[in-house]
Design a protein around this motif. Structure first.
Motif, PDB file in Angstrom:
ATOM      1  N   ASN A 229      12.723 -17.077  25.612  1.00 34.00           N
ATOM      2  CA  ASN A 229      12.376 -18.363  25.005  1.00 34.00           C
ATOM      3  C   ASN A 229      12.220 -18.284  23.500  1.00 34.00           C
ATOM      4  O   ASN A 229      11.562 -19.128  22.897  1.00 34.00           O
ATOM      5  CB  ASN A 229      11.116 -18.945  25.661  1.00 34.00           C
ATOM      6  CG  ASN A 229       9.969 -17.946  25.673  1.00 34.00           C
ATOM      7  OD1 ASN A 229      10.064 -16.900  25.059  1.00 34.00           O
ATOM      8  ND2 ASN A 229       8.898 -18.274  26.370  1.00 34.00           N
TER       9      ASN A 229
ATOM     10  N   ASP B 127       1.704 -16.598  32.720  1.00 34.28           N
ATOM     11  CA  ASP B 127       3.084 -16.205  32.390  1.00 34.28           C
ATOM     12  C   ASP B 127       3.262 -14.692  32.481  1.00 34.28           C
ATOM     13  O   ASP B 127       4.278 -14.203  32.976  1.00 34.28           O
ATOM     14  CB  ASP B 127       3.428 -16.652  30.956  1.00 34.28           C
ATOM     15  CG  ASP B 127       3.735 -18.141  30.876  1.00 34.28           C
ATOM     16  OD1 ASP B 127       4.180 -18.716  31.876  1.00 34.28           O
ATOM     17  OD2 ASP B 127       3.507 -18.727  29.802  1.00 34.28           O
TER      18      ASP B 127
ATOM     19  N   GLU C 178       5.885 -12.961  34.875  1.00 34.19           N
ATOM     20  CA  GLU C 178       7.020 -12.291  34.236  1.00 34.19           C
ATOM     21  C   GLU C 178       7.050 -10.806  34.589  1.00 34.19           C
ATOM     22  O   GLU C 178       8.084 -10.264  34.964  1.00 34.19           O
ATOM     23  CB  GLU C 178       6.882 -12.471  32.723  1.00 34.19           C
ATOM     24  CG  GLU C 178       8.198 -12.658  32.020  1.00 34.19           C
ATOM     25  CD  GLU C 178       7.987 -13.098  30.584  1.00 34.19           C
ATOM     26  OE1 GLU C 178       8.372 -14.209  30.262  1.00 34.19           O
ATOM     27  OE2 GLU C 178       7.408 -12.318  29.804  1.00 34.19           O
TER      28      GLU C 178
ATOM     29  N   ARG D 219      -0.857 -20.572  36.871  1.00 38.61           N
ATOM     30  CA  ARG D 219      -0.965 -21.158  35.536  1.00 38.61           C
ATOM     31  C   ARG D 219       0.377 -21.046  34.790  1.00 38.61           C
ATOM     32  O   ARG D 219       0.615 -21.752  33.819  1.00 38.61           O
ATOM     33  CB  ARG D 219      -2.044 -20.373  34.765  1.00 38.61           C
ATOM     34  CG  ARG D 219      -2.272 -20.810  33.341  1.00 38.61           C
ATOM     35  CD  ARG D 219      -3.356 -19.964  32.716  1.00 38.61           C
ATOM     36  NE  ARG D 219      -4.645 -20.227  33.301  1.00 38.61           N
ATOM     37  CZ  ARG D 219      -5.450 -21.229  32.942  1.00 38.61           C
ATOM     38  NH1 ARG D 219      -5.079 -22.055  31.992  1.00 38.61           N
ATOM     39  NH2 ARG D 219      -6.608 -21.389  33.511  1.00 38.61           N
TER      40      ARG D 219
HETATM   41  P1  NAP Z   1      -3.222 -16.466  30.599  1.00 39.17           P
HETATM   42  O1  NAP Z   1      -2.192 -17.506  30.411  1.00 39.17           O
HETATM   43  O2  NAP Z   1      -4.548 -16.639  29.962  1.00 39.17           O
HETATM   44  O3  NAP Z   1      -3.414 -16.282  32.175  1.00 39.17           O
HETATM   45  C1  NAP Z   1      -4.367 -15.396  32.668  1.00 39.17           C
HETATM   46  C2  NAP Z   1      -4.352 -15.482  34.181  1.00 39.17           C
HETATM   47  O4  NAP Z   1      -5.275 -14.533  34.677  1.00 39.17           O
HETATM   48  C3  NAP Z   1      -4.768 -16.852  34.703  1.00 39.17           C
HETATM   49  O5  NAP Z   1      -4.004 -17.179  35.832  1.00 39.17           O
HETATM   50  C4  NAP Z   1      -6.227 -16.641  35.064  1.00 39.17           C
HETATM   51  O6  NAP Z   1      -6.644 -17.405  36.164  1.00 39.17           O
HETATM   52  C5  NAP Z   1      -6.261 -15.191  35.467  1.00 39.17           C
HETATM   53  N1  NAP Z   1      -7.541 -14.563  35.174  1.00 39.17           N
HETATM   54  C6  NAP Z   1      -8.217 -14.554  34.007  1.00 39.17           C
HETATM   55  N2  NAP Z   1      -9.343 -13.842  34.119  1.00 39.17           N
HETATM   56  C7  NAP Z   1      -9.394 -13.410  35.384  1.00 39.17           C
HETATM   57  C8  NAP Z   1     -10.312 -12.632  36.133  1.00 39.17           C
HETATM   58  N3  NAP Z   1     -11.422 -12.135  35.561  1.00 39.17           N
HETATM   59  N4  NAP Z   1     -10.049 -12.376  37.425  1.00 39.17           N
HETATM   60  C9  NAP Z   1      -8.931 -12.858  38.004  1.00 39.17           C
HETATM   61  N5  NAP Z   1      -8.011 -13.581  37.360  1.00 39.17           N
HETATM   62  C10 NAP Z   1      -8.240 -13.863  36.072  1.00 39.17           C
HETATM   63  O7  NAP Z   1      -2.730 -15.021  30.130  1.00 39.17           O
HETATM   64  P2  NAP Z   1      -1.260 -14.387  30.059  1.00 39.17           P
HETATM   65  O8  NAP Z   1      -0.469 -14.678  31.263  1.00 39.17           O
HETATM   66  O9  NAP Z   1      -1.467 -12.974  29.652  1.00 39.17           O
HETATM   67  O10 NAP Z   1      -0.608 -15.148  28.829  1.00 39.17           O
HETATM   68  C11 NAP Z   1      -1.267 -15.139  27.547  1.00 39.17           C
HETATM   69  C12 NAP Z   1      -0.519 -16.093  26.635  1.00 39.17           C
HETATM   70  O11 NAP Z   1       0.775 -15.562  26.348  1.00 39.17           O
HETATM   71  C13 NAP Z   1      -0.295 -17.464  27.249  1.00 39.17           C
HETATM   72  O12 NAP Z   1      -0.383 -18.439  26.232  1.00 39.17           O
HETATM   73  C14 NAP Z   1       1.104 -17.388  27.787  1.00 39.17           C
HETATM   74  O13 NAP Z   1       1.750 -18.638  27.866  1.00 39.17           O
HETATM   75  C15 NAP Z   1       1.771 -16.480  26.763  1.00 39.17           C
HETATM   76  N6  NAP Z   1       2.899 -15.766  27.363  1.00 39.17           N
HETATM   77  C16 NAP Z   1       4.089 -16.400  27.358  1.00 39.17           C
HETATM   78  C17 NAP Z   1       5.174 -15.789  27.944  1.00 39.17           C
HETATM   79  C18 NAP Z   1       6.474 -16.516  27.952  1.00 39.17           C
HETATM   80  O14 NAP Z   1       6.556 -17.595  27.391  1.00 39.17           O
HETATM   81  N7  NAP Z   1       7.511 -16.006  28.554  1.00 39.17           N
HETATM   82  C19 NAP Z   1       5.058 -14.540  28.551  1.00 39.17           C
HETATM   83  C20 NAP Z   1       3.812 -13.925  28.552  1.00 39.17           C
HETATM   84  C21 NAP Z   1       2.717 -14.559  27.970  1.00 39.17           C
HETATM   85  P3  NAP Z   1      -6.806 -19.014  36.042  1.00 39.17           P
HETATM   86  O15 NAP Z   1      -5.422 -19.558  36.073  1.00 39.17           O
HETATM   87  O16 NAP Z   1      -7.621 -19.356  37.250  1.00 39.17           O
HETATM   88  O17 NAP Z   1      -7.533 -19.243  34.757  1.00 39.17           O
END
Ligand code: NAP
Length: 320
Positions: free
Chosen positions: A52, A156, A160, A182
């Motif tokens: 992306n 994500d 991913e 999410r």
């Molecule tokens: P995130 O979007 O904050 O998602 C974290 C996930 O972990 C959520 O589903 C959350 O559950 C869960 N979670 C958090 N704390 C937890 C806990 N203590 N126990 C169990 N589950 C827990 O983090 P991320 O996926 O690392 O992404 C970080 C950012 O980078 C985001 O803005 C994302 O969009 C971006 N990113 C984008 C891409 C892409 O565009 N291809 C790829 C990677 C990352 P809940 O849903 O219940 O809160």
């Protein structure tokens, strides 16, 4: 780089945000140095594929990182490989101290230190890190070829990285604490369609256990019924978000309740001449393209700030 030489701008961190800031700073003819402790690119080096970032339908994180670094280097950017030990704000100039002993004086600093994987905080997680517990599918996925793994998280990253693991592992079980992911819809659909993947809804991982060869079991709890069960498993990958790397943010810069630096739309923090960008900054979404945009914004803003400072200093000299 001799000690006490005054720079216009020091960029701390060489991920997409830092390198983008460097490109804009060099184009604005700012005397700039970028300090990075590891390989240029930061976290994106750990991404198997980026799909992306505009202009690239599909590119490996490492290749995109290399392209950013080459682009910045093409402007003759000065780069230093070292750890920054402190960023000390001052009235006349700010000081950036390097672990190697150097100190750099500068009009402005852009902090682009990114984030680190958040820990789950369950028994076994720390002791088994590297023995079946991982935070990077690209780095460690190979060790789980034809094995069973769990991926914790529903964002994500979890989807991913889980999809990457599903190409290698026998089965990937996504453990998610709610009944909906999410992650973006395109990733959710891919997870749903992948017969090597299964989502364990409303589930949390409460303990990771091992035998002498490494991880062999996880304990799961149903968040709705409270029921607990064991699940024999070979590996655990944890992707539950990021914590900001805010150790170098000087006291006086406002942080939000989660530790992200609060900035205005120009990425300026509450201290003049200190900017925070990318995953360190409080914002709605975390994307490579947004980190790059932050880098652009911070450098353009810093250039304006530095120009004003220099003009003011010149006026003061003329008045004397
Ligand atoms: P995130 O979007 O904050 O998602 C974290 C996930 O972990 C959520 O589903 C959350 O559950 C869960 N979670 C958090 N704390 C937890 C806990 N203590 N126990 C169990 N589950 C827990 O983090 P991320 O996926 O690392 O992404 C970080 C950012 O980078 C985001 O803005 C994302 O969009 C971006 N990113 C984008 C891409 C892409 O565009 N291809 C790829 C990677 C990352 P809940 O849903 O219940 O809160």
């Amino acid at each position: 780089m001799p000690d006490n030489e005054l720079y216009d701008l020091v960029i701390v961190g060489g991920g997409p945000g830092g390198l983008s800031a460097a490109i804009y700073a060099m184009r604005a003819a700012l005397k700039t140095v970028l300090v990075e402790r590891g390989a240029p690119g930061g976290q994106i080096n750990l991404s198997d594929e980026v799909e992306n970032y505009p202009g690239f339908t599909r590119i490996s994180g490492a290749e995109l990182a290399m392209k950013f670094a080459e682009h910045a280097a093409d402007y003759g950017l000065e780069q230093v490989t070292d750890d920054v030990s402190a960023v000390e704000p001052g009235l006349d100039f700010h000081t950036v101290r390097l672990a190697g002993g150097r100190q750099i004086q500068t009009h402005a600093v852009i902090l682009a230190t990114g984030g680190s994987p958040r820990r789950l905080g369950v028994p076994g997680e720390n002791t088994l890190h590297g023995k079946g517990v991982s935070y990077c599918a690209v780095c460690d996925g190979f060790f789980f070829k034809d094995k069973n793994v769990v991926v914790v998280g529903g964002g994500d990253s979890a989807c991913e990285e889980g999809l990457y693991l599903a190409k290698l592992a026998k089965k990937v079980h996504i453990v998610h604490r709610r009944d909906a992911l999410r992650a973006s819809m395109i990733l959710q659909k891919r997870v749903e369609d992948d017969c090597n993947m299964e989502v364990l809804w409303n589930s949390v991982l409460t303990e990771i256990q091992a035998d002498e060869t490494g991880v062999n079991n996880v304990r799961l709890k149903d968040t709705q019924t409270g029921e607990e069960r064991d699940m024999p498993i070979d590996g655990v990958f944890i992707f539950i978000g990021f914590e900001p790397n805010n150790e170098l943010v000087p006291a006086g810069v406002k942080l939000n309740s989660e530790g992200f630096a609060v900035t205005n739309e120009k990425c300026a923090t509450s201290i003049d001449g200190i900017y925070a960008i990318g995953d360190l900054r409080e914002k709605y979404a975390r994307q490579i393209v947004l980190s790059c945009a932050d880098g652009c914004m911070a450098s353009l803003s810093a250039a304006h700030y530095i120009e004003n400072r220099k003009a003011k200093a010149k006026e003061e000299v003329c008045e004397i």
